[in-house]
Design a protein around this motif. Structure first.
Motif, mmCIF file in Angstrom:
data_model
loop_
_atom_site.group_PDB
_atom_site.id
_atom_site.type_symbol
_atom_site.label_atom_id
_atom_site.label_comp_id
_atom_site.label_asym_id
_atom_site.label_seq_id
_atom_site.Cartn_x
_atom_site.Cartn_y
_atom_site.Cartn_z
ATOM 1 N N GLN A 6 0.850 -1.194 0.000
ATOM 2 C CA GLN A 6 0.000 0.000 0.000
ATOM 3 C C GLN A 6 0.883 1.240 0.000
ATOM 4 O O GLN A 6 1.999 1.223 0.527
ATOM 5 N N PHE A 7 0.351 2.307 -0.564
ATOM 6 C CA PHE A 7 1.098 3.562 -0.610
ATOM 7 C C PHE A 7 0.312 4.653 0.119
ATOM 8 O O PHE A 7 -0.862 4.894 -0.169
ATOM 9 N N TRP A 8 0.982 5.281 1.066
ATOM 10 C CA TRP A 8 0.407 6.373 1.834
ATOM 11 C C TRP A 8 1.298 7.603 1.671
ATOM 12 O O TRP A 8 2.452 7.494 1.238
ATOM 13 N N ARG A 9 0.759 8.738 2.029
ATOM 14 C CA ARG A 9 1.562 9.961 2.006
ATOM 15 C C ARG A 9 1.465 10.639 3.365
ATOM 16 O O ARG A 9 0.361 10.794 3.913
ATOM 17 N N VAL A 108 6.188 9.816 0.548
ATOM 18 C CA VAL A 108 5.378 8.623 0.307
ATOM 19 C C VAL A 108 5.882 7.502 1.211
ATOM 20 O O VAL A 108 7.088 7.319 1.387
ATOM 21 N N ALA A 110 5.642 3.460 1.643
ATOM 22 C CA ALA A 110 5.267 2.168 1.056
ATOM 23 C C ALA A 110 5.173 1.149 2.175
ATOM 24 O O ALA A 110 6.097 1.021 2.990
ATOM 25 N N VAL A 140 -2.547 7.150 -1.001
ATOM 26 C CA VAL A 140 -2.273 7.623 -2.359
ATOM 27 C C VAL A 140 -3.304 6.985 -3.289
ATOM 28 O O VAL A 140 -3.449 5.765 -3.321
ATOM 29 N N LEU A 279 10.671 -3.399 -1.372
ATOM 30 C CA LEU A 279 10.222 -2.013 -1.235
ATOM 31 C C LEU A 279 11.082 -1.058 -2.062
ATOM 32 O O LEU A 279 10.573 -0.076 -2.615
ATOM 33 N N GLN A 282 9.799 -1.371 -5.558
ATOM 34 C CA GLN A 282 8.524 -0.678 -5.681
ATOM 35 C C GLN A 282 8.739 0.825 -5.813
ATOM 36 O O GLN A 282 8.043 1.502 -6.581
ATOM 37 N N ALA A 283 9.688 1.354 -5.068
ATOM 38 C CA ALA A 283 9.991 2.783 -5.160
ATOM 39 C C ALA A 283 10.419 3.155 -6.575
ATOM 40 O O ALA A 283 9.981 4.168 -7.137
ATOM 41 N N HIS A 286 7.439 2.804 -9.342
ATOM 42 C CA HIS A 286 6.321 3.744 -9.313
ATOM 43 C C HIS A 286 6.745 5.203 -9.185
ATOM 44 O O HIS A 286 5.903 6.076 -8.987
ATOM 45 N N PHE A 290 4.348 8.731 -9.051
ATOM 46 C CA PHE A 290 4.361 9.690 -7.945
ATOM 47 C C PHE A 290 4.799 11.071 -8.425
ATOM 48 O O PHE A 290 4.270 12.090 -7.985
#
Length: 327
Positions: A6-9, A108, A110, A140, A279, A282-283, A286, A290
């Motif tokens: 999941q992605f949060w900010r 962000v 992750a 996100v 991770l 993933q950075a 994506h 972003f």
């Protein structure tokens, strides 16, 4: 085996809008130093949950492990015939259920979860209790979903999930009470909730109901467990175009699914390194998304807001004294 990322900010810190990078590297350094010094790092949440964090990586991408520590109500081990026996834990050992957090550009976060580890919101609780930090997280979303929700005069909100997944631990606040009560009512089938403005009442009454549903939607969206649901939609009229809109929050939330090696993640010696590698990939995968959808964050992090953890176990937050047995 698949796991979700999941992605949060991190949008706010200690109540203020965060306009510079979150001091993630400093947080990781403090936790690593505390671990090296043998400093007490357990945090007891108000609901009895016990959390424990450690730094898996400091640079170039800071990665934290957050464990939910369980010392009671443990599952059993079964042999090939189904005969049960206790988990083979030595005296003083506890069960650790882990979630991995990577701090990326543009603030962000992750989050690589296992389904049993702490939700994303728990990281905020831990950092608040241990270091006096209060990061506010927002999910996100894909492209223009946030804009649609801002324009939506909501008239209906509904969600469903299998009864077997019902648990108050999936949510917070009012939703936690609803799901916890529902878990005692049914254990099979599908549980569905539908909130709507309805046809009765005057315009003022309906507007008040819309605002309340909007608040409940926001609380729901900020949950770290939306992937546990089968169906989550909001419906209403677009205040700009006048069109009816149905927003599928489950599909539009930005979540990746990755294949992981179950054997590696069952091996504590290799799991953290594997999570860090996932991770970091993933950075990179994506970053373009972003950069296109999130504002750039410039400047240097304010490391002064992150204190060290004292050797006597004290911290800016309120927590139980060092040495208390984890529940």
């Amino acid at each position: 085996m698949k796991r979700s990322v999941q992605f949060w900010r991190i949008e706010r810190l200690n109540g203020d809008e965060l306009l510079r990078p979150f001091p993630a590297r400093r947080v990781a350094e403090v936790l690593r130093q505390a671990e090296d010094d043998g400093v007490e790092r357990h945090y007891w949440c108000t609901d009895g949950t016990v959390l424990l964090a450690q730094a898996a990586a400091v640079a170039p991408v800071p990665v934290l492990l957050l464990d939910r520590v369980r010392g009671g109500n443990l599952p059993s081990v079964g042999d090939s015939a189904g005969r049960r026996k206790p988990l083979p834990l030595d005296a003083g050992d506890h069960l650790l259920e882990t979630t991995y957090f990577a701090f990326l550009k543009r603030n962000v976060l992750a989050v690589l979860g296992s389904g049993n580890g702490p939700r994303a919101a728990r990281l905020g609780e831990y950092l608040g209790g241990m270091l006096g930090l209060e990061p506010a997280l927002a999910p996100v979303l894909r492209e223009d979903v946030e804009e649609i929700l801002d324009r939506l005069d909501v008239s209906r909100f509904e969600f469903s999930l299998p009864a077997g997944r019902l648990s108050g631990k999936l949510m917070e606040g009012e939703w936690a009470d609803v799901l916890d009560s529902a878990s005692r009512l049914m254990s099979e089938g599908t549980f569905k909730v539908s909130l709507s403005v309805g046809r009765s009442g005057n315009a003022k009454d309906k507007q008040r109901i819309r605002e309340r549903i909007q608040q409940l939607i926001e609380l729901f969206r900020r949950s770290g467990s939306m992937e546990q649901f089968d169906h989550v939609v909001a419906e209403g009229r677009d205040s700009a175009s006048g069109d009816r809109e149905v927003v599928d929050l489950l599909r539009e939330r930005f979540i990746s699914y990755v294949d992981v090696d179950a054997g590696i993640f069952n091996d504590p010696a290799r799991a953290a390194a594997e999570a860090v590698d996932i991770l970091r990939k993933q950075a990179a995968n994506h970053e373009a998304f972003f950069a296109r959808t999130l504002p750039e964050i410039t400047g240097s992090p304010d490391n002064s807001v992150v204190p060290g953890l004292a050797a006597d176990g004290t911290s800016p937050g309120e927590r139980e004294p060092a040495g208390r047995a984890a529940r």
